[in-house]
Scaffold this motif. Structure first.
Motif, PDB file in Angstrom:
ATOM      1  N   ARG A   1       0.851  -1.195   0.000  1.00  0.00           N
ATOM      2  CA  ARG A   1       0.000   0.000   0.000  1.00  0.00           C
ATOM      3  C   ARG A   1       0.881   1.237   0.000  1.00  0.00           C
ATOM      4  O   ARG A   1       1.954   1.252   0.602  1.00  0.00           O
ATOM      5  CB  ARG A   1      -0.915   0.039   1.233  1.00  0.00           C
ATOM      6  CG  ARG A   1      -1.978  -1.040   1.272  1.00  0.00           C
ATOM      7  CD  ARG A   1      -2.982  -0.846   0.154  1.00  0.00           C
ATOM      8  NE  ARG A   1      -4.028  -1.866   0.167  1.00  0.00           N
ATOM      9  CZ  ARG A   1      -3.958  -3.046  -0.420  1.00  0.00           C
ATOM     10  NH1 ARG A   1      -2.864  -3.402  -1.042  1.00  0.00           N
ATOM     11  NH2 ARG A   1      -4.975  -3.876  -0.387  1.00  0.00           N
ATOM     12  N   LYS A   2       0.416   2.294  -0.667  1.00  0.00           N
ATOM     13  CA  LYS A   2       1.138   3.561  -0.672  1.00  0.00           C
ATOM     14  C   LYS A   2       1.123   4.170   0.723  1.00  0.00           C
ATOM     15  O   LYS A   2       0.081   4.224   1.376  1.00  0.00           O
ATOM     16  CB  LYS A   2       0.492   4.547  -1.635  1.00  0.00           C
ATOM     17  CG  LYS A   2       0.679   4.205  -3.077  1.00  0.00           C
ATOM     18  CD  LYS A   2       0.038   5.280  -3.943  1.00  0.00           C
ATOM     19  CE  LYS A   2       0.191   4.939  -5.399  1.00  0.00           C
ATOM     20  NZ  LYS A   2      -0.435   5.991  -6.247  1.00  0.00           N
ATOM     21  N   VAL A   3       2.276   4.634   1.176  1.00  0.00           N
ATOM     22  CA  VAL A   3       2.395   5.275   2.483  1.00  0.00           C
ATOM     23  C   VAL A   3       1.443   6.468   2.564  1.00  0.00           C
ATOM     24  O   VAL A   3       0.736   6.643   3.559  1.00  0.00           O
ATOM     25  CB  VAL A   3       3.848   5.717   2.753  1.00  0.00           C
ATOM     26  CG1 VAL A   3       3.938   6.580   3.998  1.00  0.00           C
ATOM     27  CG2 VAL A   3       4.765   4.499   2.874  1.00  0.00           C
TER      28      VAL A   3
ATOM     29  N   VAL B   1       7.605  -3.412   6.050  1.00  0.00           N
ATOM     30  CA  VAL B   1       8.755  -2.592   5.712  1.00  0.00           C
ATOM     31  C   VAL B   1       8.264  -1.410   4.877  1.00  0.00           C
ATOM     32  O   VAL B   1       7.204  -1.473   4.259  1.00  0.00           O
ATOM     33  CB  VAL B   1       9.853  -3.376   4.951  1.00  0.00           C
ATOM     34  CG1 VAL B   1      10.408  -4.494   5.811  1.00  0.00           C
ATOM     35  CG2 VAL B   1       9.346  -3.906   3.630  1.00  0.00           C
ATOM     36  N   GLU B   2       9.047  -0.344   4.888  1.00  0.00           N
ATOM     37  CA  GLU B   2       8.730   0.842   4.099  1.00  0.00           C
ATOM     38  C   GLU B   2       9.884   1.110   3.147  1.00  0.00           C
ATOM     39  O   GLU B   2      11.048   1.090   3.551  1.00  0.00           O
ATOM     40  CB  GLU B   2       8.530   2.047   5.018  1.00  0.00           C
ATOM     41  CG  GLU B   2       8.210   3.324   4.282  1.00  0.00           C
ATOM     42  CD  GLU B   2       8.006   4.513   5.208  1.00  0.00           C
ATOM     43  OE1 GLU B   2       7.938   5.637   4.689  1.00  0.00           O
ATOM     44  OE2 GLU B   2       7.940   4.328   6.443  1.00  0.00           O
ATOM     45  N   ASN B   3       9.548   1.345   1.881  1.00  0.00           N
ATOM     46  CA  ASN B   3      10.558   1.640   0.880  1.00  0.00           C
ATOM     47  C   ASN B   3       9.910   2.389  -0.272  1.00  0.00           C
ATOM     48  O   ASN B   3       8.844   1.985  -0.746  1.00  0.00           O
ATOM     49  CB  ASN B   3      11.202   0.350   0.372  1.00  0.00           C
ATOM     50  CG  ASN B   3      12.233   0.608  -0.697  1.00  0.00           C
ATOM     51  OD1 ASN B   3      11.926   0.500  -1.875  1.00  0.00           O
ATOM     52  ND2 ASN B   3      13.442   0.937  -0.302  1.00  0.00           N
ATOM     53  N   ALA B   4      10.546   3.476  -0.704  1.00  0.00           N
ATOM     54  CA  ALA B   4      10.128   4.226  -1.890  1.00  0.00           C
ATOM     55  C   ALA B   4       8.649   4.602  -1.871  1.00  0.00           C
ATOM     56  O   ALA B   4       7.955   4.484  -2.875  1.00  0.00           O
ATOM     57  CB  ALA B   4      10.470   3.447  -3.157  1.00  0.00           C
ATOM     58  N   GLY B   5       8.162   5.016  -0.693  1.00  0.00           N
ATOM     59  CA  GLY B   5       6.777   5.460  -0.591  1.00  0.00           C
ATOM     60  C   GLY B   5       5.754   4.348  -0.520  1.00  0.00           C
ATOM     61  O   GLY B   5       4.560   4.584  -0.701  1.00  0.00           O
ATOM     62  N   GLN B   6       6.210   3.125  -0.261  1.00  0.00           N
ATOM     63  CA  GLN B   6       5.315   1.968  -0.171  1.00  0.00           C
ATOM     64  C   GLN B   6       5.523   1.244   1.146  1.00  0.00           C
ATOM     65  O   GLN B   6       6.643   1.170   1.646  1.00  0.00           O
ATOM     66  CB  GLN B   6       5.600   0.970  -1.307  1.00  0.00           C
ATOM     67  CG  GLN B   6       5.392   1.504  -2.695  1.00  0.00           C
ATOM     68  CD  GLN B   6       3.941   1.532  -3.093  1.00  0.00           C
ATOM     69  OE1 GLN B   6       3.180   0.631  -2.758  1.00  0.00           O
ATOM     70  NE2 GLN B   6       3.541   2.573  -3.794  1.00  0.00           N
TER      71      GLN B   6
END
Length: 76
Positions: A31-33, A57-62
């Motif tokens: 999902r998009k942050v 985890v969070e990466n590149a706005g996801q």
């Protein structure tokens, strides 16, 4: 995946997210942050992930949610 209305309650969004087929199969969902923060907020989202024993985890706005209780390793 089914289309959600523009306005949805946080509770319905959570139910929708965690009722996905991939979740039931122990897979992953993404999902998009920005969407998570706009719809339910980061704290509530992380609480719901932790409550289920999942990892995220969070990466590149996801956000990538691992819908199982297995360890997650970052391999470089």
């Amino acid at each position: 995946m089914t289309q959600l209305p523009d306005v949805i309650s946080p509770e319905k969004w959570i139910v929708h997210l965690f009722s996905a087929k991939s979740v039931a199969e122990g897979g992953t969902v993404r999902r998009k942050v920005a969407d998570v923060e706009r719809l339910i907020g980061r704290d509530r989202f992380l609480h719901e992930v932790r409550r289920r024993g999942f990892r995220v985890v969070e990466n590149a706005g996801q956000f990538i949610i691992f819908c199982n209780r297995e360890p997650v390793y970052v391999l470089n």
